[in-house]
Design an enzyme around this catalytic site. Structure first.
Site, PDB file in Angstrom:
ATOM      1  N   GLN A  30     -27.547 -28.414 -19.781  1.00 32.85           N
ATOM      2  CA  GLN A  30     -26.891 -27.186 -20.246  1.00 32.85           C
ATOM      3  C   GLN A  30     -25.371 -27.298 -20.267  1.00 32.85           C
ATOM      4  O   GLN A  30     -24.693 -26.328 -20.602  1.00 32.85           O
ATOM      5  CB  GLN A  30     -27.291 -25.994 -19.355  1.00 32.85           C
ATOM      6  CG  GLN A  30     -28.762 -25.641 -19.413  1.00 32.85           C
ATOM      7  CD  GLN A  30     -29.230 -25.167 -20.786  1.00 32.85           C
ATOM      8  OE1 GLN A  30     -28.416 -24.822 -21.661  1.00 32.85           O
ATOM      9  NE2 GLN A  30     -30.519 -25.168 -21.006  1.00 32.85           N
ATOM     10  N   ASP A  61     -27.837 -33.049 -13.682  1.00 35.09           N
ATOM     11  CA  ASP A  61     -28.605 -32.600 -14.841  1.00 35.09           C
ATOM     12  C   ASP A  61     -27.610 -31.947 -15.804  1.00 35.09           C
ATOM     13  O   ASP A  61     -27.107 -30.857 -15.545  1.00 35.09           O
ATOM     14  CB  ASP A  61     -29.674 -31.610 -14.355  1.00 35.09           C
ATOM     15  CG  ASP A  61     -30.419 -30.939 -15.499  1.00 35.09           C
ATOM     16  OD1 ASP A  61     -29.998 -31.068 -16.662  1.00 35.09           O
ATOM     17  OD2 ASP A  61     -31.425 -30.252 -15.217  1.00 35.09           O
ATOM     18  N   CYS A 115     -38.734 -22.194 -16.839  1.00 38.01           N
ATOM     19  CA  CYS A 115     -38.974 -23.429 -16.074  1.00 38.01           C
ATOM     20  C   CYS A 115     -38.214 -23.414 -14.748  1.00 38.01           C
ATOM     21  O   CYS A 115     -37.726 -24.464 -14.290  1.00 38.01           O
ATOM     22  CB  CYS A 115     -38.596 -24.680 -16.877  1.00 38.01           C
ATOM     23  SG  CYS A 115     -39.484 -24.807 -18.407  1.00 38.01           S
ATOM     24  N   HIS A 133     -33.872 -26.506 -12.774  1.00 37.93           N
ATOM     25  CA  HIS A 133     -34.963 -26.494 -13.754  1.00 37.93           C
ATOM     26  C   HIS A 133     -36.098 -27.352 -13.169  1.00 37.93           C
ATOM     27  O   HIS A 133     -35.828 -28.316 -12.441  1.00 37.93           O
ATOM     28  CB  HIS A 133     -34.421 -27.118 -15.045  1.00 37.93           C
ATOM     29  CG  HIS A 133     -35.319 -27.049 -16.230  1.00 37.93           C
ATOM     30  ND1 HIS A 133     -36.375 -27.904 -16.403  1.00 37.93           N
ATOM     31  CD2 HIS A 133     -35.297 -26.251 -17.316  1.00 37.93           C
ATOM     32  CE1 HIS A 133     -36.969 -27.636 -17.555  1.00 37.93           C
ATOM     33  NE2 HIS A 133     -36.334 -26.618 -18.129  1.00 37.93           N
ATOM     34  N   LYS A 158     -30.534 -30.015 -27.552  1.00 39.20           N
ATOM     35  CA  LYS A 158     -29.758 -28.817 -27.196  1.00 39.20           C
ATOM     36  C   LYS A 158     -28.328 -28.909 -27.721  1.00 39.20           C
ATOM     37  O   LYS A 158     -27.530 -28.007 -27.508  1.00 39.20           O
ATOM     38  CB  LYS A 158     -29.749 -28.641 -25.673  1.00 39.20           C
ATOM     39  CG  LYS A 158     -31.133 -28.333 -25.080  1.00 39.20           C
ATOM     40  CD  LYS A 158     -31.024 -28.126 -23.589  1.00 39.20           C
ATOM     41  CE  LYS A 158     -32.347 -28.220 -22.866  1.00 39.20           C
ATOM     42  NZ  LYS A 158     -33.217 -27.073 -23.070  1.00 39.20           N
TER      43      LYS A 158
HETATM   44  C1  LIG Z   1     -31.019 -27.239 -16.869  1.00 36.78           C
HETATM   45  C2  LIG Z   1     -32.102 -27.942 -17.622  1.00 36.78           C
HETATM   46  N1  LIG Z   1     -32.549 -29.115 -17.171  1.00 36.78           N
HETATM   47  C3  LIG Z   1     -33.498 -29.812 -17.812  1.00 36.78           C
HETATM   48  C4  LIG Z   1     -34.067 -29.339 -18.974  1.00 36.78           C
HETATM   49  C5  LIG Z   1     -35.146 -30.147 -19.626  1.00 36.78           C
HETATM   50  O1  LIG Z   1     -34.740 -30.617 -20.861  1.00 36.78           O
HETATM   51  P1  LIG Z   1     -35.785 -31.346 -21.824  1.00 36.78           P
HETATM   52  O2  LIG Z   1     -36.936 -30.392 -21.984  1.00 36.78           O
HETATM   53  O3  LIG Z   1     -35.026 -31.535 -23.082  1.00 36.78           O
HETATM   54  O4  LIG Z   1     -36.196 -32.605 -21.170  1.00 36.78           O
HETATM   55  C6  LIG Z   1     -33.651 -28.123 -19.483  1.00 36.78           C
HETATM   56  C7  LIG Z   1     -34.275 -27.575 -20.712  1.00 36.78           C
HETATM   57  O5  LIG Z   1     -34.423 -26.392 -20.897  1.00 36.78           O
HETATM   58  C8  LIG Z   1     -32.640 -27.396 -18.790  1.00 36.78           C
HETATM   59  O6  LIG Z   1     -32.205 -26.219 -19.234  1.00 36.78           O
END
Ligand SMILES: Cc1ncc(COP(=O)(O)O)c(C=O)c1O
Length: 408
Positions: free
Chosen positions: A201, A198, A362, A121, A224
């Site tokens: 998910q 990270d 993203c 992401h 989430k």
């Molecule tokens: C794999 C992954 N990393 C990071 C994020 C970023 O999360 P946040 O927008 O809550 O900071 C997301 C959000 O969609 C994600 O799916």
């Protein structure tokens, strides 16, 4: 586990959208909130609200207890060895940025390597591009297999003794791939690197044990996993957090302030400058209670079943292309329908009361790797059922008829 009974706990899911009962399949973007979480936040504001760590009055003590109690709950939830290894942040993005600023910029030098993957992401990609530029470190990518998985041999090759940091997602928000982060952590450590995972998910959907995985940093977002927006977590091993510099300076994070210099509190508070996200932490604690009552293993099994069913139903529709591996995946399905733009697919589905995500998610470098500009994505959670997936499949067939010219 009874998803229909669970769905009844989510007030927002009881509505009609465009004349149809809402089917919410955009959980990877953000989950809905159960009554227990909404009530916990309401109760906090109605009974306990005050600033933390400073008031000597009763409300101040209650708010502090609630906030620090939430930290203890999060520590248990991911099996950190102590609550002080849990830093509250705004979400995954700010947790990763905290490491990129407080750790990478302090400890990385020219010629060092940061290793990531093309499935990251933007939140776990741009902070490392920027840290590489700031330090002179080199950014390297572990290549993806055609099915969107990683091979450990490639991890062994890409991570070298010049690698200082590996940053990798546990589960891909596009491909659904679950990466073997425990094995990758072992490789990173053997070569002298630290690893950040990270967990945006993974944490909402499966049991996570940061000590068993032996990861150094682990980031995730509350929104989430049934908690409010604006609260997230950085787990870090205590010794690493202690070595890091704070990134935000001001109230709450200081020990002594002189005219020309200051000292910081201990971890985790040195990273939490300013009034923290107290109600968010209260909501996160309630979300963890809710998820644990259901059981993370039950949630994971339920979503595995839904993903398999969705893959089967969607693959049976002529013109649907599904991305990502066949198994070892989380509960989401990313796809395209002929050459119909995914935004058009999502718009038609919305007229049927079905919420999915369309776009680059993203993950622009991953879109380029897939050779598409965008995709549609249906992502599931504990309250989704096979009949939600039936509604999705039926609506996709309608969409196809609507745009019939587009499919050969
Ligand atoms: C794999 C992954 N990393 C990071 C994020 C970023 O999360 P946040 O927008 O809550 O900071 C997301 C959000 O969609 C994600 O799916």
């Amino acid at each position: 586990m009874d998803p229909l009974r669970l769905k009844a706990e989510f007030p927002i899911l009881q509505q009609q959208v465009n004349g149809h009962p809402l089917v919410y399949l955009d959980n990877a973007a953000s989950s809905q909130k159960p009554r227990a979480v909404i009530e916990a936040v309401r109760r906090y504001y109605e009974r306990d609200n005050a600033n933390v760590h400073r008031g000597v009055h009763t409300l101040g003590s209650r708010a502090t207890e609630a906030y620090e109690g939430a930290r203890e709950k999060v520590a248990r939830f991911v099996n950190a060895s102590a609550p002080r290894e849990i830093v509250f942040t705004r979400g995954t993005t700010s947790a990763i940025n905290l490491v990129a600023h407080g750790y990478a910029r302090k400890f990385l030098r020219e010629g060092d390597e940061i290793v990531i993957t093309p499935m990251e992401h933007h939140s776990n990609l741009i902070p490392w591009q920027q840290a590489a530029k700031a330090t002179g470190a080199v950014l390297k990518y572990i290549p993806l297999q055609p099915d969107g998985t990683l091979r450990l041999e490639d991890v062994e090759q890409t991570v070298t003794d010049r690698t200082k940091l590996v940053a990798i997602t546990y589960a891909s928000n596009v491909l659904g791939t679950i990466n073997p982060v425990g094995r990758i952590a072992e490789i990173a450590h053997r070569k002298g690197a630290v690893i950040l995972v990270d967990g945006a998910q993974s944490t909402p959907h499966m049991k996570v044990d940061v000590q068993a995985l032996d990861v150094d940093f682990y980031a995730f977002s509350g929104h989430k996993m049934c908690a409010p927006t604006g609260i997230g977590v950085l787990y870090g091993k205590a010794s690493l957090l202690e070595a890091m510099d704070p990134v935000e300076f001001g109230g709450e994070m200081i020990d002594f302030v002189e005219l020309y210099d200051s000292t910081w509190k201990e971890i985790p508070w040195k990273f939490e400058g300013g009034t923290p996200i107290i109600a968010g932490a209260v909501g996160l604690a309630a979300a963890i209670d809710f998820l644990e009552q259901i059981g993370m293993d039950n949630i994971a099994a339920h979503e595995r079943k839904l993903a398999a069913y969705a893959l089967e139903r969607l693959s049976a529709i002529d013109g649907v292309v599904v991305y990502g591996p066949a198994d070892e995946r989380v509960g989401l399905v990313t796809f395209n329908l002929g050459d119909i733009h995914p935004h058009d697919v999502a718009t038609v589905l919305d007229t049927e009361g079905i919420a999915i995500r369309a776009g680059h998610h993203c993950c622009q470098p991953l879109m380029r790797w897939l050779n598409v500009s965008a995709t549609a994505r249906a992502s599931f959670y504990l309250y989704n059922t096979e009949s939600d997936i039936d509604r999705l499949a039926e609506a996709l067939v309608k969409t196809k008829e609507f745009f019939g010219y587009a499919i050969g």
